[in-house]
Each structure stands twice: as structure tokens, then as C-alpha cells.
Design an enzyme around this catalytic site. Structure first.
Site, PDB file in Angstrom:
ATOM      1  N   ASN A 171      17.904  18.353  13.914  1.00 56.65           N
ATOM      2  CA  ASN A 171      16.645  17.807  13.396  1.00 56.65           C
ATOM      3  C   ASN A 171      16.625  16.310  13.638  1.00 56.65           C
ATOM      4  O   ASN A 171      17.688  15.688  13.652  1.00 56.65           O
ATOM      5  CB  ASN A 171      16.560  18.019  11.879  1.00 56.65           C
ATOM      6  CG  ASN A 171      16.181  19.425  11.505  1.00 56.65           C
ATOM      7  OD1 ASN A 171      15.530  20.119  12.271  1.00 56.65           O
ATOM      8  ND2 ASN A 171      16.579  19.839  10.324  1.00 56.65           N
ATOM      9  N   LYS A 188      30.424  27.233  27.957  1.00 52.61           N
ATOM     10  CA  LYS A 188      29.122  26.678  28.315  1.00 52.61           C
ATOM     11  C   LYS A 188      28.280  27.732  29.063  1.00 52.61           C
ATOM     12  O   LYS A 188      28.787  28.368  29.994  1.00 52.61           O
ATOM     13  CB  LYS A 188      29.338  25.456  29.213  1.00 52.61           C
ATOM     14  CG  LYS A 188      28.075  24.723  29.534  1.00 52.61           C
ATOM     15  CD  LYS A 188      28.348  23.536  30.431  1.00 52.61           C
ATOM     16  CE  LYS A 188      27.020  22.993  30.920  1.00 52.61           C
ATOM     17  NZ  LYS A 188      27.192  22.061  32.021  1.00 52.61           N
ATOM     18  N   ILE A 212      20.678  24.581   0.934  1.00 53.66           N
ATOM     19  CA  ILE A 212      21.706  23.975   0.077  1.00 53.66           C
ATOM     20  C   ILE A 212      21.102  23.529  -1.255  1.00 53.66           C
ATOM     21  O   ILE A 212      21.634  23.807  -2.336  1.00 53.66           O
ATOM     22  CB  ILE A 212      22.374  22.786   0.802  1.00 53.66           C
ATOM     23  CG1 ILE A 212      22.988  23.265   2.123  1.00 53.66           C
ATOM     24  CG2 ILE A 212      23.438  22.128  -0.085  1.00 53.66           C
ATOM     25  CD1 ILE A 212      23.465  22.144   3.037  1.00 53.66           C
ATOM     26  N   LYS A 248      11.674  25.563  -5.134  1.00 56.09           N
ATOM     27  CA  LYS A 248      13.117  25.294  -5.279  1.00 56.09           C
ATOM     28  C   LYS A 248      13.494  25.025  -6.732  1.00 56.09           C
ATOM     29  O   LYS A 248      14.654  24.845  -7.057  1.00 56.09           O
ATOM     30  CB  LYS A 248      13.523  24.114  -4.379  1.00 56.09           C
ATOM     31  CG  LYS A 248      13.197  24.359  -2.896  1.00 56.09           C
ATOM     32  CD  LYS A 248      13.931  23.466  -1.926  1.00 56.09           C
ATOM     33  CE  LYS A 248      13.368  23.668  -0.515  1.00 56.09           C
ATOM     34  NZ  LYS A 248      14.265  23.324   0.565  1.00 56.09           N
TER      35      LYS A 248
HETATM   36  N1  CTP Z   1      17.353  21.552   2.356  1.00 57.77           N
HETATM   37  C1  CTP Z   1      18.650  21.979   2.132  1.00 57.77           C
HETATM   38  N2  CTP Z   1      19.195  22.958   2.878  1.00 57.77           N
HETATM   39  C2  CTP Z   1      18.493  23.552   3.850  1.00 57.77           C
HETATM   40  C3  CTP Z   1      17.152  23.129   4.111  1.00 57.77           C
HETATM   41  C4  CTP Z   1      16.612  22.138   3.335  1.00 57.77           C
HETATM   42  O1  CTP Z   1      19.313  21.432   1.232  1.00 57.77           O
HETATM   43  N3  CTP Z   1      19.055  24.527   4.574  1.00 57.77           N
HETATM   44  C5  CTP Z   1      16.780  20.510   1.509  1.00 57.77           C
HETATM   45  C6  CTP Z   1      16.513  19.217   2.218  1.00 57.77           C
HETATM   46  O2  CTP Z   1      17.628  18.357   2.156  1.00 57.77           O
HETATM   47  C7  CTP Z   1      15.320  18.669   1.465  1.00 57.77           C
HETATM   48  C8  CTP Z   1      14.587  19.909   1.030  1.00 57.77           C
HETATM   49  O3  CTP Z   1      15.526  20.960   1.081  1.00 57.77           O
HETATM   50  O4  CTP Z   1      15.707  18.013   0.286  1.00 57.77           O
HETATM   51  C9  CTP Z   1      13.374  20.246   1.830  1.00 57.77           C
HETATM   52  O5  CTP Z   1      13.722  20.533   3.113  1.00 57.77           O
HETATM   53  P1  CTP Z   1      12.622  20.987   4.181  1.00 57.77           P
HETATM   54  O6  CTP Z   1      13.310  21.301   5.449  1.00 57.77           O
HETATM   55  O7  CTP Z   1      11.514  20.001   4.202  1.00 57.77           O
HETATM   56  O8  CTP Z   1      12.043  22.243   3.506  1.00 57.77           O
HETATM   57  P2  CTP Z   1      12.289  23.720   3.768  1.00 57.77           P
HETATM   58  O9  CTP Z   1      12.589  24.315   2.440  1.00 57.77           O
HETATM   59  O10 CTP Z   1      13.296  23.932   4.832  1.00 57.77           O
HETATM   60  O11 CTP Z   1      10.838  24.204   4.220  1.00 57.77           O
HETATM   61  P3  CTP Z   1      10.044  24.003   5.594  1.00 57.77           P
HETATM   62  O12 CTP Z   1      11.070  23.661   6.648  1.00 57.77           O
HETATM   63  O13 CTP Z   1       9.399  25.318   5.800  1.00 57.77           O
HETATM   64  O14 CTP Z   1       9.054  22.915   5.368  1.00 57.77           O
END
Ligand code: CTP
Length: 421
Positions: free
Chosen positions: A213, A292, A310, A344
Site C-alpha cells: 500500500n 521468481k 489487526i 470495527k
Molecule cells: N487495519 C488493520 N488491519 C488490516 C486492515 C486495516 O489493522 N488488515 C486498520 C488500519 O490500520 C486502519 C483501519 O484498519 O486503522 C482502517 O483501514 P482501511 O484499510 O482504511 O479499512 P478497511 O477496514 O481495510 O476497509 P476498506 O479497505 O474497505 O476501506
């Protein structure tokens, strides 16, 4: 504060400056060079400051006979106005042959900033030697106020006039406002264990390719710094970033979402606040290749499986820490973030627009909590981080960690091997 006066025509303006500073409630200790006393008498400054004026390095009124140490020790800030070309040359080279230059050099630079208000003829100001000295002083952390441009006592016009007393007074007042704010930063999280995730995760497809990301980690690291300043015992679980470890923060470096999850779980005991700032990959290759992959002309399909959320998994614990989430969105920012907070089941989420946040040095966010939305205007990531850390610390201290109903926590658990719809 110490107000130093050196020998320039503008010394007469220092009387007005002393008066204005006193009126603002600032304690002014005047120290003059011998040359300054040719332009204005110590008696005038003594009457205006209400304190004995010092001029002599060997003043016997100081109990330990070390005026330069005693006066610089007691000062929050030193302003030299006017500062002549000669005085600036001395300071730039560390020369100290009178009380004022000695106390400037003897001060604790970290605790007592030095401000100079240059005043001289324009040719003297523009002289390469003066400009070299100014550059050196700036590099040494000295604050140079002015000079101004305009008519000069010598009859010439140009850069070199001392700033007016009102402008100098404002600079000193600004310093005190910032100084007081720093002094009063409450140690709201003294001794509290805080855990953060920051940066991206990197999910290997094969030994040389990965899914990741966009995330520089700057916001997470800035929040770790802000939490540390609030007195917290901070541990940062960080994905790969090019950032220096914040002062006083423990760090564990990870690469993948699964390593981040393991590190969070291993560090969760006694944690009172958890900040999930990391941009965790939502999917990871089901089976990373051990060798690879070779390029072909065919389309490539990679099978991905969801990673564990998480933040949601920490919030779903039976006695979770106070959880703060982040939502980086490309549209409907606040609305999506509100829904994420509910889904959440966390007390606080910070929403921002992905395009203006990722990699930038500044940001603009909305904090969402039980009270509603709090828009935080654009500012440096450091200042936004301080606002977020303070907001969370205050909420935490009034709410204490929320206890989730364990029967409802089932719906929050995320099964890593199951694909999302
Ligand atoms: N987060 C996390 N673990 C993951 C994905 C997200 O702890 N596997 C946490 C991120 O650190 C952030 C929050 O969840 O604090 C939101 O993450 P985001 O990626 O924006 O949301 P998602 O729940 O993954 O939803 P979407 O990608 O559909 O917007």
C-alpha cells in the site's frame, strides 16, 4: 529575559522596548556593552526595567562573581537589540571579551534561545564578512530579527535599520506564548503503555515481487513522537519505511501483515491505548512462489486471501485497549470513516483523504468519536499528530478502556482463510 544592548544609534529605541516588555508583564534584565553606554545611560534603563543594569564582567554584586553564568542561567531568552556588526562578528566566532558576549556564549542554547536585532549602516549589513557571520549565526540556531529597510541615521537609505520596538516586543511575546504552551503540555499518558502500527505492509508474490500500500509511515511516526511527549511508554510496530526511529520509542520492524499481527499480539499485554495507523494490505498472495516467476505473454492471475484485520481483532478482545483507527478514503471520507468506526467498534477513528495524505508532510483530518466529528484544519503532520494524540489521551482518561460485550465480539472476528465477499 535578558535584554542586551550594544553600541549603536538605535540603542535609544531599547528604552521604548524595555517599557513595552515590562508593560506586557515580562521581567527584563538589561545588560549593556561599554559602547552602548555612550548612546544611552544605564540609569535610564534601570529606571525603566526596575532592575540594576549590568555592564561589567567582573561585577562584585553577583555573589559568586560570575555574572555571565548567573545572568544566562536565570534567562528564558536573550534578545540583543541593537546588535552591531562587531557584536555579531564576535558571537559568530565565539569571542567573549565582555559581559554580554560572554553570557550569550555561556548560555544553555537548548533552554535559552538567542535573538539578535541587527542595526547598522546598509553597507556594513551587506558586507560579505557580515553576511558570512549572519549565515554562521543562523547555522548555530541564533534567531535574527530583521533588519528593516528605510532611512538610516547616517543619511543613507537601505537595509540595516533595527526593527521597531513594537515588532521586537511581539517576537518576544510570541516566544513566551510558545514557551508557556510547551511547559504546560500535560503528561496525560505518564507511564501508560501504548502500542502503534505504522507504515505499509509488503506481501510477497515471489522473492522479488510484492503487493503493498502507499504509505510513508510519517503520520504513524509523528503520532508515536507525540504520544511519547505525553509521557507514554510507546512501542511502534512498523512496516518498511525510510524514517528514523522517534526518540524514546521502542520499535519492532516487520514486513508482512501476518508479521505485524504477530508482533501486535506479542506486545499487547498491559497496553492501554492502541493506534492502528498502518496501511495494512487487505489481501496477501495465497501461496507466494518460492522462485521468481518467469514472464510469459499470458494474463496472470494471482490468488489472494484476506489478511486479518489487526485493529478489529484487537478491538474485539474481551478487555480491549482504547483503540484508535485510521481511514484513508478517496471519496465520502467522513461517511465511510464513521461506518468503519461502527463496524470495527472502536471509540475513535481519524479520517483523511488518501490523495492529500500519502507521502505528504502535511495533512487535514477529521476525528470521529461518540461526540461527533471534529475537523482538524490543514497543518504539519507533527502538529496534527499532537492534536490526535491529545484528543485520544483525553478521551481515554475520561472513558477508560471500553469493555466490549463478548457475545457480540464474535461478529467482529475475521477468519484469515475465508475470502471476503
Ligand atoms: N487495519 C488493520 N488491519 C488490516 C486492515 C486495516 O489493522 N488488515 C486498520 C488500519 O490500520 C486502519 C483501519 O484498519 O486503522 C482502517 O483501514 P482501511 O484499510 O482504511 O479499512 P478497511 O477496514 O481495510 O476497509 P476498506 O479497505 O474497505 O476501506
Amino acid at each position: 529575559m535578558v535584554l542586551g544592548i550594544t553600541g549603536g544609534v538605535a540603542a535609544y529605541k531599547s528604552a521604548e522596548l524595555t517599557r513595552a516588555l515590562k508593560k506586557s508583564g515580562i521581567d527584563v534584565q538589561v545588560v549593556m556593552t561599554e559602547a552602548a553606554t555612550e548612546f544611552i545611560t544605564p540609569v535610564t534603563l534601570q529606571a525603566l526595567s526596575g532592575q540594576k543594569v549590568y555592564t561589567d564582567l567582573w561585577d562584585s554584586d553577583i555573589p559568586n562573581n560570575m555574572a555571565h553564568i548567573e545572568l544566562s542561567r536565570g534567562a528564558d531568552v536573550i534578545l540583543v537589540a541593537p546588535a552591531t556588526a562587531d557584536f555579531m562578528a564576535k558571537l559568530a566566532n565565539g569571542l567573549c571579551d565582555d559581559l554580554l558576549s560572554t553570557l550569550c556564549i555561556a548560555r544553555n542554547a537548548a533552554a535559552c534561545p538567542l535573538m539578535l536585532a541587527p542595526a547598522m549602516n546598509r553597507e556594513m549589513w551587506e558586507a560579505p564578512a557580515t553576511q558570512r557571520n549572519v549565515a554562521q549565526l543562523l547555522a548555530d540556531g541564533v534567531i535574527i530579527l530583521g533588519p528593516d529597510s528605510g532611512d538610516q541615521a547616517c543619511g543613507e537609505t537601505g537595509l540595516g535599520r533595527m526593527l521597531e520596538p513594537a515588532a521586537l516586543g511581539q517576537a518576544v511575546e510570541r516566544f513566551y506564548a510558545e514557551h508557556d504552551a510547551k511547559q504546560s503540555t500535560p503528561k496525560l499518558l505518564a507511564g501508560k503503555k501504548v502500542l502503534l502500527t505504522a507504515g505499509p505492509t509488503v506481501e510477497p508474490i515471489d522473492p522479488v515481487r510484492a503487493i503493498t500500500n502507499g504509505s510513508s509511515g510519517k503520520m504513524g511516526y509523528a503520532i508515536a513522537t507525540a504520544l511519547q511527549k505525553l509521557g507514554a511508554d510507546v512501542t511502534l510496530i512498523s512496516g518498511p519505511t525510510g524514517l528514523a526511529v522517534p526518540f524514546g520509542v521502542k520499535i519492532e520492524k516487520v514486513k508482512t501483515a501476518s508479521q505485524m499481527l504477530d508482533a501486535v499480539n506479542a506486545n499487547l499485554s498491559d497496553v492501554e491505548l492502541f493506534f492502528a495507523v498502518a496501511a495494512v494490505a487487505d489481501y496477501t498472495p495465497a501461496v507466494p512462489k518460492s522462485q521468481k516467476m518467469k514472464k510469459t505473454t499470458d494474463d496472470l492471475t494471482i490468488s489472494l486471501v484476506p489478511t486479518v484485520d489487526i485493529l478489529a481483532s484487537v478491538a474485539a478482545r474481551s478487555a480491549p485497549p482504547f483503540c484508535v483507527g485510521f481511514a484513508a478514503e478517496t471519496e465520502n471520507v467522513v461517511d465511510y470513516a464513521r461506518k468503519k468506526r461502527e463496524k470495527k467498534r472502536i471509540p475513535m477513528i481519524v479520517a483523511n483523504l488518501a490523495s492529500s495524505a500519502i507521502g505528504a508532510d502535511d495533512n487535514e483530518v477529521t476525528i470521529i468519536d461518540d461526540q461527533g466529528d471534529h475537523a482538524i484544519p490543514r497543518g504539519s503532520k507533527a502538529s496534527i499528530a499532537e492534536t490526535i494524540a491529545l484528543h485520544a489521551a483525553k478521551l481515554y482518561s475520561v472513558q477508560s478502556p471500553p469493555k466490549l460485550d463478548s457475545s457480540k465480539s464474535i461478529s467482529l472476528s475475521v477468519v484469515p482463510s475465508k475470502k471476503r465477499p
